[in-house]
Design a protein around this motif. Structure first.
Motif, mmCIF file in Angstrom:
data_model
loop_
_atom_site.group_PDB
_atom_site.id
_atom_site.type_symbol
_atom_site.label_atom_id
_atom_site.label_comp_id
_atom_site.label_asym_id
_atom_site.label_seq_id
_atom_site.Cartn_x
_atom_site.Cartn_y
_atom_site.Cartn_z
ATOM 1 N N PRO A 20 0.797 -1.243 0.000
ATOM 2 C CA PRO A 20 0.000 0.000 0.000
ATOM 3 C C PRO A 20 0.820 1.279 0.000
ATOM 4 C CG PRO A 20 -0.102 -1.092 2.147
ATOM 5 C CD PRO A 20 0.556 -2.055 1.212
ATOM 6 N N THR A 21 2.049 1.218 0.519
ATOM 7 C CA THR A 21 2.876 2.432 0.607
ATOM 8 C C THR A 21 3.746 2.635 -0.633
ATOM 9 O OG1 THR A 21 4.591 1.175 1.774
ATOM 10 C CG2 THR A 21 2.955 2.341 3.117
ATOM 11 N N ARG A 22 3.584 1.774 -1.638
ATOM 12 C CA ARG A 22 4.377 1.892 -2.871
ATOM 13 C C ARG A 22 3.457 2.220 -4.039
ATOM 14 N NH1 ARG A 22 9.424 -0.753 -2.287
ATOM 15 N NH2 ARG A 22 9.959 -0.651 -0.067
ATOM 16 N N THR A 23 3.978 2.958 -4.996
ATOM 17 C CA THR A 23 3.202 3.293 -6.198
ATOM 18 C C THR A 23 3.029 2.060 -7.073
ATOM 19 O OG1 THR A 23 5.155 3.845 -7.515
ATOM 20 C CG2 THR A 23 4.168 5.620 -6.191
ATOM 21 N N VAL A 24 2.190 2.202 -8.077
ATOM 22 C CA VAL A 24 2.005 1.120 -9.046
ATOM 23 C C VAL A 24 3.353 0.714 -9.640
ATOM 24 C CG1 VAL A 24 1.083 0.603 -11.346
ATOM 25 C CG2 VAL A 24 -0.385 1.671 -9.608
ATOM 26 N N TYR A 25 4.127 1.704 -10.052
ATOM 27 C CA TYR A 25 5.447 1.422 -10.632
ATOM 28 C C TYR A 25 6.326 0.662 -9.650
ATOM 29 C CZ TYR A 25 10.187 2.213 -12.335
ATOM 30 O OH TYR A 25 11.482 2.027 -12.749
ATOM 31 N N PHE A 82 -1.135 5.222 -6.059
ATOM 32 C CA PHE A 82 -1.006 4.268 -4.967
ATOM 33 C C PHE A 82 -2.206 3.313 -4.997
ATOM 34 C CE2 PHE A 82 1.761 7.667 -3.606
ATOM 35 C CZ PHE A 82 2.825 6.991 -3.000
ATOM 36 N N PRO A 83 -2.058 2.082 -4.480
ATOM 37 C CA PRO A 83 -3.148 1.113 -4.531
ATOM 38 C C PRO A 83 -4.491 1.631 -4.037
ATOM 39 C CG PRO A 83 -1.149 0.007 -3.853
ATOM 40 C CD PRO A 83 -0.820 1.480 -3.933
ATOM 41 N N GLU A 84 -4.497 2.439 -2.953
ATOM 42 C CA GLU A 84 -5.759 2.926 -2.407
ATOM 43 C C GLU A 84 -6.475 3.882 -3.359
ATOM 44 O OE1 GLU A 84 -4.092 6.752 0.183
ATOM 45 O OE2 GLU A 84 -4.886 4.988 1.216
ATOM 46 N N GLU A 85 -5.764 4.380 -4.359
ATOM 47 C CA GLU A 85 -6.364 5.283 -5.344
ATOM 48 C C GLU A 85 -6.967 4.530 -6.526
ATOM 49 O OE1 GLU A 85 -3.374 9.089 -4.716
ATOM 50 O OE2 GLU A 85 -2.787 7.524 -6.117
ATOM 51 N N LEU A 86 -6.850 3.214 -6.514
ATOM 52 C CA LEU A 86 -7.323 2.394 -7.623
ATOM 53 C C LEU A 86 -8.578 1.626 -7.241
ATOM 54 C CD1 LEU A 86 -3.891 0.795 -8.652
ATOM 55 C CD2 LEU A 86 -4.925 2.880 -9.573
ATOM 56 N N SER A 87 -9.387 1.305 -8.243
ATOM 57 C CA SER A 87 -10.535 0.423 -8.021
ATOM 58 C C SER A 87 -10.045 -1.012 -7.854
ATOM 59 C CB SER A 87 -11.484 0.505 -9.218
ATOM 60 O OG SER A 87 -10.870 -0.072 -10.368
ATOM 61 N N GLY A 88 -10.948 -1.901 -7.431
ATOM 62 C CA GLY A 88 -10.581 -3.301 -7.283
ATOM 63 C C GLY A 88 -10.103 -3.914 -8.586
ATOM 64 N N GLY A 89 -10.798 -3.586 -9.674
ATOM 65 C CA GLY A 89 -10.392 -4.114 -10.976
ATOM 66 C C GLY A 89 -9.034 -3.606 -11.402
ATOM 67 N N GLU A 90 -8.765 -2.314 -11.115
ATOM 68 C CA GLU A 90 -7.461 -1.745 -11.461
ATOM 69 C C GLU A 90 -6.352 -2.379 -10.623
ATOM 70 O OE1 GLU A 90 -8.459 2.794 -12.958
ATOM 71 O OE2 GLU A 90 -8.402 2.371 -10.809
ATOM 72 N N GLN A 91 -6.625 -2.613 -9.346
ATOM 73 C CA GLN A 91 -5.625 -3.258 -8.493
ATOM 74 C C GLN A 91 -5.296 -4.661 -9.003
ATOM 75 O OE1 GLN A 91 -5.808 -2.791 -4.130
ATOM 76 N NE2 GLN A 91 -7.571 -1.466 -4.460
ATOM 77 N N GLN A 92 -6.313 -5.390 -9.449
ATOM 78 C CA GLN A 92 -6.035 -6.729 -9.948
ATOM 79 C C GLN A 92 -5.269 -6.676 -11.262
ATOM 80 O OE1 GLN A 92 -5.193 -9.400 -8.962
ATOM 81 N NE2 GLN A 92 -6.998 -10.674 -8.592
ATOM 82 N N ARG A 93 -5.532 -5.673 -12.088
ATOM 83 C CA ARG A 93 -4.750 -5.524 -13.319
ATOM 84 C C ARG A 93 -3.290 -5.192 -13.008
ATOM 85 N NH1 ARG A 93 -7.511 -1.533 -17.330
ATOM 86 N NH2 ARG A 93 -8.857 -0.870 -15.615
ATOM 87 N N VAL A 94 -3.061 -4.405 -11.960
ATOM 88 C CA VAL A 94 -1.680 -4.153 -11.526
ATOM 89 C C VAL A 94 -1.031 -5.451 -11.071
ATOM 90 C CG1 VAL A 94 -0.232 -2.995 -9.809
ATOM 91 C CG2 VAL A 94 -2.099 -1.748 -10.904
ATOM 92 N N ALA A 95 -1.788 -6.281 -10.343
ATOM 93 C CA ALA A 95 -1.265 -7.568 -9.892
ATOM 94 C C ALA A 95 -0.905 -8.461 -11.079
ATOM 95 C CB ALA A 95 -2.283 -8.261 -8.996
#
Length: 210
Positions: free
Chosen positions: A83-88, A125-138
């Motif tokens: 959670p404390t790290r950016t998508v990158y 940051f993860p908290e700024e993303l929707s659930g679908g966006e977080q899974q796409r990052v994963a």
């Protein structure tokens, strides 16, 4: 085998070809997650053989296990983003630990984020993303090292049906590039909509390979 003679998987003979897309399904406790842990080499079978790419996972040394895991991408149900790290920073965590040059990390990060349609969210940051966006990052994180095999454990369990299908379409795109994909899910309707080979487990036994 677990304690007191309780087996998570029994008498399982299964062949998955290079470049295949396979769903692994069955009720809770059927052995789906256990099989994925075995394939990731987090666990070792108490009996039998597990061969991936012509190599026995049981006979690997610790250094060989680390090398093998770099060829496997894993996607979790609950994303497991830092959670404390950016998508990158999340998707380049492993390449950074491996000491890859920063320029290579950047190139790979932009490439995989473009595949999943999130190149514009690089610094979020993860908290700024929707659930679908977080899974796409994963998914992007699982792809950054160009894995030969992608494993996913209930990757759409926290998503609504439309987002679940969107994630599955990403896996189909990954598979179309030649990557072997194994997805564990209990969502029979999603399996029907995607229409790929399905392996069904019950009580640790293989009951269907269709």
């Amino acid at each position: 085998m677990y304690t007191r003679g309780v087996y998570a998987l029994r008498d399982l003979t299964l062949t998955i070809g290079k470049g295949d897309f396979v769903f692994l399904t069955g009720p809770s406790g059927a052995g789906k997650s256990t099989l994925l842990r075995l394939l990731l080499r987090q666990d070792v079978p108490s009996a039998g053989h597990l061969i991936v790419g012509g190599r026995s996972l049981s006979k690997m040394s610790a250094s060989q296990v680390q090398t093998y895991r770099r060829s496997v991408g894993f996607v979790f149900q609950d994303f497991k983003l830092i959670p404390t790290r950016t998508v990158y920073e999340n998707i380049t965590f492993v390449p950074r630990v491996l000491g890859q040059p920063v320029a290579v990390q950047r190139r790979k990060a932009f490439q995989v984020l473009k595949w999943v349609g999130l190149q514009h969210r690089l610094n979020a940051f993860p908290e700024e993303l929707s659930g679908g966006e977080q899974q796409r990052v994963a998914v992007a994180r699982a792809l950054i090292n160009d894995p030969a095999l992608v494993l996913a454990d209930e990757p759409t369990g926290n998503l609504d049906p439309d987002l679940a299908l969107e994630i599955m379409n990403l896996f189909r795109d990954i598979n179309a590039r030649g990557t072997t994909v194994l997805v564990a899910t209990h969502d029979r309707e999603l399996i029907r909509r995607v229409g790929k080979q399905t392996v069904t487990l019950e009580h640790g036994l293989l009951v269907e390979d269709a």
